[in-house]
Design an enzyme around this catalytic site. Structure first.
Site, PDB file in Angstrom:
ATOM      1  N   ASP A 166      45.191  37.622  42.698  1.00  0.00           N
ATOM      2  CA  ASP A 166      45.243  39.070  42.868  1.00  0.00           C
ATOM      3  C   ASP A 166      43.845  39.621  43.169  1.00  0.00           C
ATOM      4  O   ASP A 166      42.836  38.974  42.929  1.00  0.00           O
ATOM      5  CB  ASP A 166      45.798  39.698  41.585  1.00  0.00           C
ATOM      6  CG  ASP A 166      46.510  41.015  41.825  1.00  0.00           C
ATOM      7  OD1 ASP A 166      46.433  41.547  42.949  1.00  0.00           O
ATOM      8  OD2 ASP A 166      47.157  41.508  40.880  1.00  0.00           O
TER       9      ASP A 166
ATOM     10  N   GLU B  69      39.605  43.010  46.844  1.00  0.00           N
ATOM     11  CA  GLU B  69      39.355  44.030  47.866  1.00  0.00           C
ATOM     12  C   GLU B  69      38.210  44.973  47.498  1.00  0.00           C
ATOM     13  O   GLU B  69      37.406  45.343  48.361  1.00  0.00           O
ATOM     14  CB  GLU B  69      40.609  44.886  48.095  1.00  0.00           C
ATOM     15  CG  GLU B  69      41.872  44.096  48.380  1.00  0.00           C
ATOM     16  CD  GLU B  69      42.681  43.825  47.123  1.00  0.00           C
ATOM     17  OE1 GLU B  69      43.750  43.225  47.248  1.00  0.00           O
ATOM     18  OE2 GLU B  69      42.235  44.221  46.015  1.00  0.00           O
TER      19      GLU B  69
ATOM     20  N   ASP C 164      51.077  46.654  46.261  1.00  0.00           N
ATOM     21  CA  ASP C 164      51.753  47.578  45.346  1.00  0.00           C
ATOM     22  C   ASP C 164      52.593  48.602  46.099  1.00  0.00           C
ATOM     23  O   ASP C 164      52.117  49.686  46.472  1.00  0.00           O
ATOM     24  CB  ASP C 164      50.719  48.288  44.469  1.00  0.00           C
ATOM     25  CG  ASP C 164      49.975  47.316  43.567  1.00  0.00           C
ATOM     26  OD1 ASP C 164      50.431  46.169  43.428  1.00  0.00           O
ATOM     27  OD2 ASP C 164      48.937  47.708  43.006  1.00  0.00           O
TER      28      ASP C 164
END
Length: 773
Positions: free
Chosen positions: A415, A418, A481
């Site tokens: 995950d 970024e 998401d």
């Protein structure tokens, strides 16, 4: 970034240097260098006190031409740089004429002016692709003395631009401004987790801007007849990539930047997770898993999200002892149930984690400009970043992953990656602006390498959120998401299609949405979409995603589509192998297969799953769907109804079906096991022949789970005769002539009628079957 004030003027205080006057062309064995003054030279004195721009043309691989523009070449470039798979010996041919010079690599050529005003055009096998002129390339100084280099390439009438990473805006990028800058922005804005400076044109070429830093694209949004891209600094480098088809362009692009690895066969099954902020322990996990099995819901991968670790200590790679006192024993018990195990990780180390102090002491964390550990409180309190430019730090991180694999973990959800700061410095001196996007490449590469090392080739896979160019080598990626509504379901699909048109072969999404909890209707519609995707995961934020918490019909819908996907695995795994070989996505925008049909160019609510199946998800609570079918006689997979193509279809569906159409001239392999994705695909496989036209060929190949070819079958129709050749095939299989209830005769097989068509049972060891209709 926009530099102009309308078409005629530049912004106030900006200066633009263009290649106005070609002064010289220097030819090497395999490259050309063009020198162009930034103003018209009429006498020798005009050569003083003026700028010159240099254009270098070369070829790293056949069908690809590199273009590099430079203003001042003396500034040393800091890394990182994209890893490219170049061949310095790529053959090129150069033709020097009176007024122009041309270079050809494979079928791709560039023709550039030798004298007077600069101009160049690119062609593939005589077909003009795009071009640039003296107002295209430009060195720009802003009012604040910032330096940029830009290029403008022609955007033809009716030409459409795709790609640029996983973008949730319209799949056609014309009219958009796109910034290649990774952000954690969800799926409902112009921001993206996976930014790739590559675009694909409906005219049959691609453009890859070879800069890991911020690249700004203006796709017909500054000069409406141009695609403009710009980067900070004194130079810009890009590649024009040709090919006979759009698939060939992606093939060539991924030859340069890396092919996707083949995910293991088990990864294509159904994934279930703990969800994110829910409470769970081993008893909770077992209740989910046992509940699935008790309801005859095939389950193949179980994922532990963030809270498998103690709160405030992410990432410490240690199981929360309060919730999981016997992790090794628990993983063994889960694996005894036939499950693969995935755990969540990221590359951030919270200050409360024991690893933070170790990483700080050993210099393993990214530092501030004044040599302190960079920290903030967004996500994890006091967190730092692992510095993957430090080989020792990378090995330290890998060591913790190896320990988890030894416990029984099969893969990692990588995950984040970024939100990477730019006011920092790295161990190897990398430019922090370039590292912002590139960081995710190093992060996911490190994790993938450990999995390949420990588990072997074709057994490694990630579930990654962030990426940039080259990241396709480390599948699988998921869409981030999304929300539990139909708008987000549709935007997720747009993102996946754009990512696939950027060289990524495999993509997934959170079935029913990550944020909030979907109503039963959305859950059931999203299940159908999710199980007809490359990879299929039930995951959410604040609630569990087991189907019985929605309603009992959701259980039936999930069972139906999970079993359907398992039976499609011989076809899907062959499609996955094709993706690794050609760099094309399993889930693909219609334009990739039907570029000659302009009706497909804007389609982003349907897709092809492999070469032969059309899927149109349903995005509303009425069950209605409108979708476009290309020319030909397509077959509804569920009902057997023939659908005449070349027009739009409007239908209403219950939860057990959606538009799933087999393309004409398809030989579709359907497996004999509906319980799992990894089985012997050749044993008992049923090959369904759909609408084989006179003079046409249908062919399929069956592989085992290690990608070894097991069986190849080809059917050729001439008038009322179907000639079927068989290679390999030591195990029993059948052929189904879909839509037929009678044939005249057959050689090499016996036949019988069924509800869906004539079933042929080949004789043992047969290599040829002849069917007379």
């Amino acid at each position: 970034m926009k530099f102009s004030n309308g078409y005629w003027m530049v912004k106030e205080g900006y200066t633009v240097l263009n290649p106005v006057d070609v002064r010289d062309v220097h030819q090497e064995d395999s490259s050309l260098t063009v020198y162009a003054a930034a103003r018209k030279i009429q006498r020798k004195g005009d050569t003083l006190n003026g700028a010159m721009l240099t254009c270098e043309l070369s070829s790293p691989l056949p069908d690809i031409i590199r273009v590099r523009w430079t203003h001042h070449a003396g500034k040393r470039s800091q890394g990182p740089a994209f890893e490219l798979f170049e061949n310095p010996q790529t053959p090129v041919s150069i033709d020097d004429c009176n007024d122009h010079v041309s270079m050809k690599s494979g079928g791709l050529s560039v023709k550039a002016n030798k004298h007077s005003t600069w101009g160049a055009e690119f062609s593939f096998e005589g077909r003009r692709l795009t071009g640039t002129n003296s107002k295209g390339a430009g060195h720009i100084t802003t009012a604040n003395k910032e330096i940029y280099f830009r290029e403008q390439l022609e955007l033809g009438i009716g030409e459409h631009i795709y790609g640029l990473g996983e973008r949730f805006t319209n799949v056609v990028k014309n009219g958009q401004t796109v910034d290649i800058w990774n952000e954690d922005g969800g799926t409902s804005s112009e921001q993206a987790y996976k930014n790739v400076p590559f675009y694909l044109s409906s005219k049959g070429y691609g453009v890859f801007v070879n800069h890991p830093e911020h690249v700004s694209f203006e796709v017909g949004s500054e000069v409406v007849s141009k695609v403009q891209f710009s980067v900070p600094g004194e130079s810009v480098e890009y590649f024009i990539i040709g090919g006979k088809t759009l698939k060939d362009v992606l093939n060539n692009y991924t030859k340069l930047t890396g092919k996707p690895a083949l995910p293991p066969a088990w990864s294509f099954g159904l994934w279930l997770t703990t969800s994110f902020t829910t409470d769970y322990d081993e008893a909770t996990v077992n209740s989910f898993i046992d509940g699935m099995f008790e309801r005859d819901l095939p389950l193949h991968v179980f994922h532990f999200d963030c809270f498998w670790m103690k709160e405030y200590q992410w990432t410490n790679f240690e199981w929360d002892a309060d919730m999981f006192p016997d992790p090794v024993g628990m993983l063994g018990r889960l694996k005894d149930k036939g499950l693969k195990i995935c755990v969540w990780i990221n590359s951030y180390i919270g200050q409360k984690s024991p690893l933070f102090q170790e990483g700080m002491d050993k210099g393993y964390l990214v530092k501030t400009l004044d040599d302190h550990v960079w920290q903030w409180d967004l996500w994890q309190a006091g967190m730092g970043l692992v510095d993957f430019t430090n080989p020792e730090a990378t090995e330290w991180y890998k060591g913790h992953l190896r320990r988890l694999i030894d416990m029984g973990v099969d893969c990692f959800k990588t995950d984040f990656g970024e939100r990477i700061p730019t006011d920092v410095k790295y161990h190897d001196g990398s430019d922090p602006l370039k590292m912002h996007n590139y960081y995710t490449f190093l992060y996911n590469k490190a994790v993938f390498e450990v999995l390949e090392e420990k588990l072997g080739k074709n057994e490694a896979m990630l579930f990654a959120r962030s990426a940039t160019a080259g990241g396709q080598q480390f599948p699988v990626h998921w869409g981030g998401d999304c929300s539990a509504n139909y708008d987000s379901m549709a935007e997720s699909l747009r993102g996946g299609l754009s990512l696939g048109l950027s060289g990524f072969g495999f993509w997934s999404h959170d079935i029913s949405g990550f944020e909030k909890t979907a109503p039963p209707d959305i859950y059931k519609r999203w299940v159908a979409f999710g199980l007809l995707s490359s990879h299929s995961r039930l995951h959410g934020n604040e609630s569990y995603r087991v189907p019985w918490l929605f309603d009992e019909e959701a259980v039936d819908v999930l069972r139906h589509f999970t079993k359907l996907k398992s039976t499609l695995m011989p076809y899907l795994f062959a499609s996955a192998i094709q993706s690794t070989e050609m760099g094309i996505p399993m889930m693909r925008a219609m334009v990739l297969d039907f570029a000659s049909d302009p009706s497909t160019h804007h389609l982003d609510t349907q897709y092809m799953l492999g070469d032969n199946l059309l899927v149109a998800p349903i995005f509303n609570d009425q069950g209605t769907v409108m979708y476009y079918v290309p020319e030909g006689r397509w077959t509804d997979f569920f009902s057997g109804r023939v659908v005449e193509g070349g027009k739009w279809q409007e239908e209403t569906h219950g939860y057990m079906t959606l538009p799933l159409l087999a393309k004409p001239n398809t030989l579709l392999a359907i497996g004999a096991n509906e319980q799992k994705p990894d089985y012997d695909y050749a044993d008992g496989v049923s090959l369904h022949l759909f609408e084989l036209e006179d003079g046409s060929v249908a062919e399929t190949s069956i592989y085992d789970t290690q990608a070894n070819l097991q069986l190849t079958v080809k059917a050729v129709r001439m008038n009322e005769l179907i000639d079927i050749s068989v290679q390999g095939g030591t195990k029993p299989f059948t052929l189904v002539l879909r839509g037929f209830n009678q044939i005249s005769s057959v050689e090499g097989a016996s036949w019988a009628r069924s509800a869906i068509g004539v079933v042929l049972t080949p004789e043992s060891g047969v290599s040829k079957i002849v069917v007379r209709l």
